[in-house]
Design a protein around this motif. Structure first.
Motif, PDB file in Angstrom:
ATOM      1  N   LYS A  93       8.276   5.194 -20.753  1.00  0.00           N
ATOM      2  CA  LYS A  93       8.406   5.077 -19.298  1.00  0.00           C
ATOM      3  C   LYS A  93       8.344   3.634 -18.812  1.00  0.00           C
ATOM      4  O   LYS A  93       8.825   3.321 -17.725  1.00  0.00           O
ATOM      5  N   ASP A  94       7.709   2.753 -19.593  1.00  0.00           N
ATOM      6  CA  ASP A  94       7.477   1.377 -19.168  1.00  0.00           C
ATOM      7  C   ASP A  94       8.610   0.483 -19.660  1.00  0.00           C
ATOM      8  O   ASP A  94       8.711   0.175 -20.840  1.00  0.00           O
ATOM      9  N   ALA A  95       9.428   0.047 -18.725  1.00  0.00           N
ATOM     10  CA  ALA A  95      10.595  -0.760 -19.095  1.00  0.00           C
ATOM     11  C   ALA A  95      10.207  -2.154 -19.571  1.00  0.00           C
ATOM     12  O   ALA A  95      11.032  -2.872 -20.143  1.00  0.00           O
ATOM     13  N   THR A  96       8.953  -2.574 -19.356  1.00  0.00           N
ATOM     14  CA  THR A  96       8.538  -3.907 -19.774  1.00  0.00           C
ATOM     15  C   THR A  96       8.189  -3.959 -21.253  1.00  0.00           C
ATOM     16  O   THR A  96       8.032  -5.037 -21.820  1.00  0.00           O
ATOM     17  N   PHE A  97       8.037  -2.776 -21.891  1.00  0.00           N
ATOM     18  CA  PHE A  97       7.743  -2.763 -23.328  1.00  0.00           C
ATOM     19  C   PHE A  97       9.052  -2.864 -24.094  1.00  0.00           C
ATOM     20  O   PHE A  97       9.915  -2.001 -24.015  1.00  0.00           O
ATOM     21  N   THR A  98       9.200  -3.946 -24.870  1.00  0.00           N
ATOM     22  CA  THR A  98      10.484  -4.197 -25.551  1.00  0.00           C
ATOM     23  C   THR A  98      10.533  -3.618 -26.952  1.00  0.00           C
ATOM     24  O   THR A  98      11.609  -3.390 -27.495  1.00  0.00           O
ATOM     25  N   GLY A  99       9.364  -3.415 -27.560  1.00  0.00           N
ATOM     26  CA  GLY A  99       9.366  -2.936 -28.937  1.00  0.00           C
ATOM     27  C   GLY A  99       9.682  -4.033 -29.933  1.00  0.00           C
ATOM     28  O   GLY A  99       9.925  -3.776 -31.112  1.00  0.00           O
ATOM     29  N   ASP A 100       9.682  -5.292 -29.493  1.00  0.00           N
ATOM     30  CA  ASP A 100       9.984  -6.421 -30.364  1.00  0.00           C
ATOM     31  C   ASP A 100       8.829  -6.622 -31.350  1.00  0.00           C
ATOM     32  O   ASP A 100       7.684  -6.826 -30.961  1.00  0.00           O
ATOM     33  N   ALA A 101       9.139  -6.583 -32.642  1.00  0.00           N
ATOM     34  CA  ALA A 101       8.095  -6.691 -33.666  1.00  0.00           C
ATOM     35  C   ALA A 101       7.341  -8.009 -33.575  1.00  0.00           C
ATOM     36  O   ALA A 101       6.189  -8.116 -34.000  1.00  0.00           O
ATOM     37  N   ALA A 102       7.957  -9.033 -33.016  1.00  0.00           N
ATOM     38  CA  ALA A 102       7.302 -10.337 -32.935  1.00  0.00           C
ATOM     39  C   ALA A 102       6.222 -10.383 -31.861  1.00  0.00           C
ATOM     40  O   ALA A 102       5.432 -11.323 -31.807  1.00  0.00           O
ATOM     41  N   SER A 103       6.186  -9.360 -30.993  1.00  0.00           N
ATOM     42  CA  SER A 103       5.254  -9.397 -29.864  1.00  0.00           C
ATOM     43  C   SER A 103       3.934  -8.706 -30.149  1.00  0.00           C
ATOM     44  O   SER A 103       3.061  -8.690 -29.300  1.00  0.00           O
ATOM     45  N   TYR A 104       3.771  -8.140 -31.325  1.00  0.00           N
ATOM     46  CA  TYR A 104       2.493  -7.508 -31.648  1.00  0.00           C
ATOM     47  C   TYR A 104       2.229  -7.616 -33.141  1.00  0.00           C
ATOM     48  O   TYR A 104       3.119  -7.933 -33.932  1.00  0.00           O
ATOM     49  N   VAL A 105       0.972  -7.347 -33.506  1.00  0.00           N
ATOM     50  CA  VAL A 105       0.542  -7.459 -34.900  1.00  0.00           C
ATOM     51  C   VAL A 105       0.130  -6.092 -35.410  1.00  0.00           C
ATOM     52  O   VAL A 105      -0.590  -5.353 -34.722  1.00  0.00           O
ATOM     53  N   VAL A 106       0.587  -5.731 -36.595  1.00  0.00           N
ATOM     54  CA  VAL A 106       0.210  -4.463 -37.216  1.00  0.00           C
ATOM     55  C   VAL A 106      -1.039  -4.692 -38.069  1.00  0.00           C
ATOM     56  O   VAL A 106      -1.065  -5.592 -38.924  1.00  0.00           O
ATOM     57  N   THR A 107      -2.072  -3.889 -37.819  1.00  0.00           N
ATOM     58  CA  THR A 107      -3.317  -4.002 -38.575  1.00  0.00           C
ATOM     59  C   THR A 107      -3.598  -2.683 -39.271  1.00  0.00           C
ATOM     60  O   THR A 107      -3.653  -1.635 -38.611  1.00  0.00           O
ATOM     61  N   GLU A 108      -3.751  -2.705 -40.565  1.00  0.00           N
ATOM     62  CA  GLU A 108      -4.064  -1.490 -41.313  1.00  0.00           C
ATOM     63  C   GLU A 108      -5.568  -1.270 -41.333  1.00  0.00           C
ATOM     64  O   GLU A 108      -6.358  -2.217 -41.418  1.00  0.00           O
ATOM     65  N   TRP A 109      -5.968  -0.022 -41.235  1.00  0.00           N
ATOM     66  CA  TRP A 109      -7.393   0.301 -41.250  1.00  0.00           C
ATOM     67  C   TRP A 109      -7.574   1.731 -41.699  1.00  0.00           C
ATOM     68  O   TRP A 109      -6.618   2.499 -41.747  1.00  0.00           O
ATOM     69  N   GLY A 110      -8.801   2.114 -42.021  1.00  0.00           N
ATOM     70  CA  GLY A 110      -9.097   3.503 -42.356  1.00  0.00           C
ATOM     71  C   GLY A 110      -9.378   3.707 -43.831  1.00  0.00           C
ATOM     72  O   GLY A 110      -8.927   2.958 -44.697  1.00  0.00           O
ATOM     73  N   GLU A 111     -10.137   4.741 -44.109  1.00  0.00           N
ATOM     74  CA  GLU A 111     -10.524   5.099 -45.478  1.00  0.00           C
ATOM     75  C   GLU A 111     -10.146   6.550 -45.776  1.00  0.00           C
ATOM     76  O   GLU A 111     -10.874   7.258 -46.447  1.00  0.00           O
ATOM     77  N   GLY A 112      -9.025   7.003 -45.220  1.00  0.00           N
ATOM     78  CA  GLY A 112      -8.639   8.395 -45.429  1.00  0.00           C
ATOM     79  C   GLY A 112      -8.866   9.216 -44.166  1.00  0.00           C
ATOM     80  O   GLY A 112      -9.178   8.692 -43.102  1.00  0.00           O
ATOM     81  N   THR A 113      -8.712  10.528 -44.288  1.00  0.00           N
ATOM     82  CA  THR A 113      -8.838  11.417 -43.135  1.00  0.00           C
ATOM     83  C   THR A 113      -9.886  12.485 -43.399  1.00  0.00           C
ATOM     84  O   THR A 113     -10.201  12.800 -44.544  1.00  0.00           O
ATOM     85  N   GLU A 114     -10.421  13.033 -42.314  1.00  0.00           N
ATOM     86  CA  GLU A 114     -11.377  14.131 -42.426  1.00  0.00           C
ATOM     87  C   GLU A 114     -11.333  14.950 -41.146  1.00  0.00           C
ATOM     88  O   GLU A 114     -10.886  14.469 -40.098  1.00  0.00           O
ATOM     89  N   GLU A 115     -11.756  16.201 -41.216  1.00  0.00           N
ATOM     90  CA  GLU A 115     -11.818  17.068 -40.040  1.00  0.00           C
ATOM     91  C   GLU A 115     -13.003  16.663 -39.170  1.00  0.00           C
ATOM     92  O   GLU A 115     -14.125  16.499 -39.666  1.00  0.00           O
TER      93      GLU A 115
END
Length: 377
Positions: free
Chosen positions: A8-30
Motif C-alpha cells: 500500500k505504501d508507494a514510498t517503499f521501493t524494495g531496493d536491496a541497497a536501502s536495507y540490510v538483511v540480518t540472519e537470526w534464530g536457532e530453529g523453530t518451536e511451538e
C-alpha cells in the motif's frame, strides 16, 4: 503485516541497497500466543477512549455530509428509514449535519416505505425515531407499485425469490432519487462497510445513493455508535408521539434482528428473514475483514486469531464455515464495489475503488479458498 503495508505504501521501493538483511534464530518451536485479540478491533477497549472516538466518528460523518451538501449547493438530505441500525445512524447524522449548517431539523426528508415484509416493530421504531428527531416524515407504501411491477415483468408474487426481494429495494431507491429531485436534495446512502464487503445489497437498489455516510463503518461499530447516541443525555429528553424517549427507541432498534425485510413476516408478525442466519454473524465477518484487509493476514492466520478471540462464543467449526463464506462473497461481489457511490472514509479500512481497494471484478480467488479448505477446525 509488513508485506501488506509495503503493497500500500508507494514510498517503499524494495531496493536491496536501502536495507540490510540480518540472519537470526536457532530453529523453530511451538509457542502459545499470549497477546490478546479483542472481538471488536474497530473500537478502543477503554471506555474513556471509546467515548472520545465515538464523538469524533459521529462528527466526521456529519461534517463530511455538510461539506458535500455545501459543495453541491443543497440543503435537504433525503434518507430512507427502515427501522434498522444503518438507516437509524444515517438519519441521526443527517439531523446533526443540518444543525451544523444552521438549518432546522425538518430540512431532513426522512422516508419510510413499508411493503410486504415490513413488521410493526420496525415501522413504529422508524416513525418514533423521526418524530423524536423532528425531521420531515414521508410515508410511502410501495406495495401497490411493486405489485404492478410484478405484473409488468410477468413475475408470480407468490414466488419469494431474488426478483421478489430486489424489486422492492429498487423501487425504494427510485422513490428516494425522485424525491431528491423534487426537494433539491441529496440521497443519503445507509449501507455499511460490512454489507459492502459481503455484497449484501441490491445492485442499483440500496447499493446506490448520492453520498454514503456509513460506507466505511462496519456493522458492529454502527451498533456501538447508535448505542452511544442512545445513552447520551439528549436522547433521554427527545420524545416521540408514542411517549417513548429516543433512548428507548434506539435500544429497541439495536435489539431488533438485522433484516432487509423483503419477505413476509412469520405467523406472529415477527421478522422471518434474518440476515445473520443467511450470511453469518457480523461479529465474525467484521473480524475477518479487519485482519484480512487491514493487516493482509492469510485465511489460516485469520482463522486462528478468530478462534482465540471468540473461543467463548463460537466453535472453530462455525468460524471456519463463515470464514469460507466471507472469502467467497468478498471476491465474487467486487463488481458492486467497483461502481459504489461517493462516501466518507472513516477509520483504517475502506473499499472504494477510487483509492483504497482496486481489484478486478473477475479476479481469481482459488488460492484463498484452497487455503480455507486445508484448515482443520
Amino acid at each position: 503485516l509488513l508485506i501488506a503495508a509495503r503493497r500500500k505504501d508507494a514510498t517503499f521501493t524494495g531496493d536491496a541497497a536501502s536495507y540490510v538483511v540480518t540472519e537470526w534464530g536457532e530453529g523453530t518451536e511451538e509457542t502459545v500466543l499470549t497477546r490478546p485479540f479483542g472481538k471488536y478491533p474497530y473500537r478502543p477497549d477503554d471506555p474513556a477512549d471509546y467515548h472520545a472516538a465515538a464523538k469524533r466518528l459521529l462528527h466526521m460523518q456529519a461534517a463530511s455530509l455538510v461539506r458535500r451538501m455545501q459543495y453541491a449547493n443543497l440543503k435537504h438530505p433525503v434518507v430512507g428509514i427502515s427501522g434498522g441500525v444503518d438507516s437509524t445512524l444515517a438519519v441521526i447524522i443527517c439531523a446533526e449535519a443540518v444543525k451544523m449548517m444552521g438549518l432546522p431539523a425538518d430540512y431532513v426528508n426522512a422516508v419510510t416505505m413499508p411493503c410486504f415484509g415490513t413488521t410493526d416493530r420496525t415501522y413504529h421504531n422508524a416513525i418514533s425515531l423521526m418524530e423524536a428527531l423532528g425531521v420531515s416524515i414521508h410515508e410511502i407504501s410501495i406495495a401497490k407499485a411493486v405489485t404492478q411491477h410484478f405484473a409488468d415483468i410477468g413475475h408470480d408474487a407468490s414466488v419469494h425469490d431474488t426478483t421478489y426481494e430486489n424489486s422492492q429495494a429498487r423501487e425504494r431507491t427510485q422513490i428516494l432519487m425522485d424525491l431528491s429531485n423534487k426537494y433539491s436534495g441529496l440521497v443519503i446512502g445507509t449501507g455499511d462497510l460490512s454489507e459492502l464487503a459481503l455484497g449484501w445489497c441490491t445492485y442499483n437498489g440500496d447499493h446506490m445513493s448520492m453520498y454514503a455516510v456509513n460506507v466505511s463503518i462496519p456493522k458492529t461499530l454502527i451498533r456501538h455508535l447508535v448505542a452511544f447516541v442512545a445513552d447520551s443525555d439528549e436522547a433521554s429528553q427527545q420524545l416521540s408521539k408514542d411517549g417513548r424517549t429516543s433512548h428507548e427507541v434506539l435500544h429497541d432498534v439495536i435489539d431488533t434482528p438485522i433484516s432487509p425485510e423483503l419477505t413476509p413476516a412469520d405467523d406472529q408478525g415477527n421478522i422471518a428473514q434474518k440476515t445473520e442466519d443467511l450470511v453469518g454473524p457480523y461479529e465474525l465477518h467484521d473480524f475477518f475483514l479487519y485482519y484480512a484487509i487491514r493487516f493482509g493476514y492469510p485465511p489460516k492466520k485469520v482463522f486462528e486469531l478468530c478462534c482465540i478471540a471468540f473461543q467463548d462464543d463460537f466453535s472453530c467449526e462455525t468460524i471456519l464455515k463463515w470464514l469460507k463464506n466471507f472469502y467467497r462473497r468478498f471476491w465474487t461481489q467486487q463488481f458492486k464495489r467497483n461502481c459504489m457511490p461517493d462516501g466518507v472514509k472513516i477509520g483504517s479500512i475502506a473499499l472504494s475503488p477510487r483509492g483504497d481497494w482496486r481489484m478486478p471484478s473477475d479476479a481469481q480467488y482459488k488460492a484463498w479458498m484452497d487455503e480455507c479448505d486445508c484448515i482443520k477446525a
